[in-house]
Design an enzyme around this catalytic site. Structure first.
Site, mmCIF file in Angstrom:
data_model
loop_
_atom_site.group_PDB
_atom_site.id
_atom_site.type_symbol
_atom_site.label_atom_id
_atom_site.label_comp_id
_atom_site.label_asym_id
_atom_site.label_seq_id
_atom_site.Cartn_x
_atom_site.Cartn_y
_atom_site.Cartn_z
ATOM 1 N N TYR A 106 42.429 115.541 126.440
ATOM 2 C CA TYR A 106 41.084 116.044 126.864
ATOM 3 C C TYR A 106 41.183 116.477 128.485
ATOM 4 O O TYR A 106 41.925 116.314 129.074
ATOM 5 C CB TYR A 106 40.336 114.625 126.976
ATOM 6 C CG TYR A 106 39.883 114.354 125.293
ATOM 7 C CD1 TYR A 106 38.603 114.649 124.941
ATOM 8 C CD2 TYR A 106 40.579 113.301 124.696
ATOM 9 C CE1 TYR A 106 38.323 114.262 123.873
ATOM 10 C CE2 TYR A 106 40.594 112.993 123.246
ATOM 11 C CZ TYR A 106 38.997 113.313 123.012
ATOM 12 O OH TYR A 106 38.697 112.624 121.326
ATOM 13 N N GLU A 107 40.320 117.487 128.483
ATOM 14 C CA GLU A 107 40.109 118.311 129.770
ATOM 15 C C GLU A 107 40.436 117.462 130.992
ATOM 16 O O GLU A 107 40.681 118.001 132.045
ATOM 17 C CB GLU A 107 38.735 119.116 129.705
ATOM 18 C CG GLU A 107 38.608 120.088 130.681
ATOM 19 C CD GLU A 107 37.498 120.897 130.245
ATOM 20 O OE1 GLU A 107 36.901 121.483 131.526
ATOM 21 O OE2 GLU A 107 37.124 121.161 129.385
#
Length: 255
Positions: free
Chosen positions: A50-51
């Site tokens: 995830y970012e």
């Protein structure tokens, strides 16, 4: 158990595209549901990123945002955002980028910035976040979006994330070496870029959906492949796991 909603078959069809070998940059929302469904069924070894910098994340419930503590708590490790983008993403270490958007055009360019003129928009959207970088640096891009003329538009007011630009060769002309969007999974069908033009073309129609319904929910004249498949019906296992995931998520966020 074969009855399903359009959103369920969209999520399941997207999940089926993933494998144990994929390293996947996951977007919040429908992309997150699809990636975690794959992890909980046929691809338990998939690596989800995830970012916010979480690597090898295995959430028990779907995150509300990239800052959700569930991601960090269940990750193999967490790195800084600059390391995530510079080393992992720009370094070419991520095979699949999973994105959604507010609007998409026939060449799979995405808009998550504004509706209407940029200086005086009728709607200001959340913005790109890391999506513009994900769109050009992941090996390929999968997009999940429910169909409708507000989202599938003939011309974007703003391109936030590059798809295939104005057609085949646009990415290469900009020096981008990755494949870009190879699958657009909707609640009615699956699109793939035409090999000759890169225009999105329907290659599979979900059970119960029709060509007329697809065209009625799209803002450009839809092209259909010479041989259009029918998307396999969701299995009982796929539906059970997906519904359990959403039920756990709803319960956790209501607490």
């Amino acid at each position: 158990m074969t009855d399903h909603t359009p959103n369920e078959i969209m999520t399941i069809a997207a999940a089926r595209l993933l494998t144990d070998d994929d390293v996947c940059f996951v977007g919040i929302g429908a992309p997150s549901a699809a990636c975690n469904l794959a992890r909980l069924t046929h691809a338990p070894k998939i690596t989800l990123i995830y970012e916010s910098g979480t690597l090898g994340t295995r959430p028990a419930v779907l995150p509300l945002s990239i800052g959700d503590g569930e991601l960090c708590d269940t990750a193999l490790t967490t790195v800084s955002v600059p390391e995530m983008f510079r080393y992992w993403l720009q370094g070419g270490r991520i095979t699949i980028g999973f994105l959604g958007g507010a609007q998409i055009d026939r060449f799979a360019n995405l808009n998550t910035t504004v509706v209407g003129p940029y200086d005086a928009p009728s709607v200001r959207l959340p913005g790109g976040g890391g999506a513009p970088e994900i769109a050009i640096h992941c090996g390929q891009i999968f997009i999940t979006m429910a169909m409708g003329k507000r989202g599938f538009v003939d011309r974007l007011p703003f391109i936030t994330s590059l798809g295939h630009g104005t057609g085949k060769g646009s990415r290469e002309a900009l020096g981008v070496k990755t494949k870009g969007p190879t699958q657009v999974i909707t609640d009615l069908c699956i699109f793939e870029p035409d090999p000759e033009t890169a225009e999105l073309t329907v290659t599979s129609i979900h059970p119960g959906a029709t060509r007329e319904q697809i065209q009625d929910n799209c803002g450009w004249p839809v092209k259909f492949a010479a041989a259009v498949a029918e998307t396999p019906v969701p299995t009982a296992e796929e539906l059970t796991v997906l519904r359990d995931l959403h039920a756990r998520t709803k319960a956790a966020h209501a607490a």
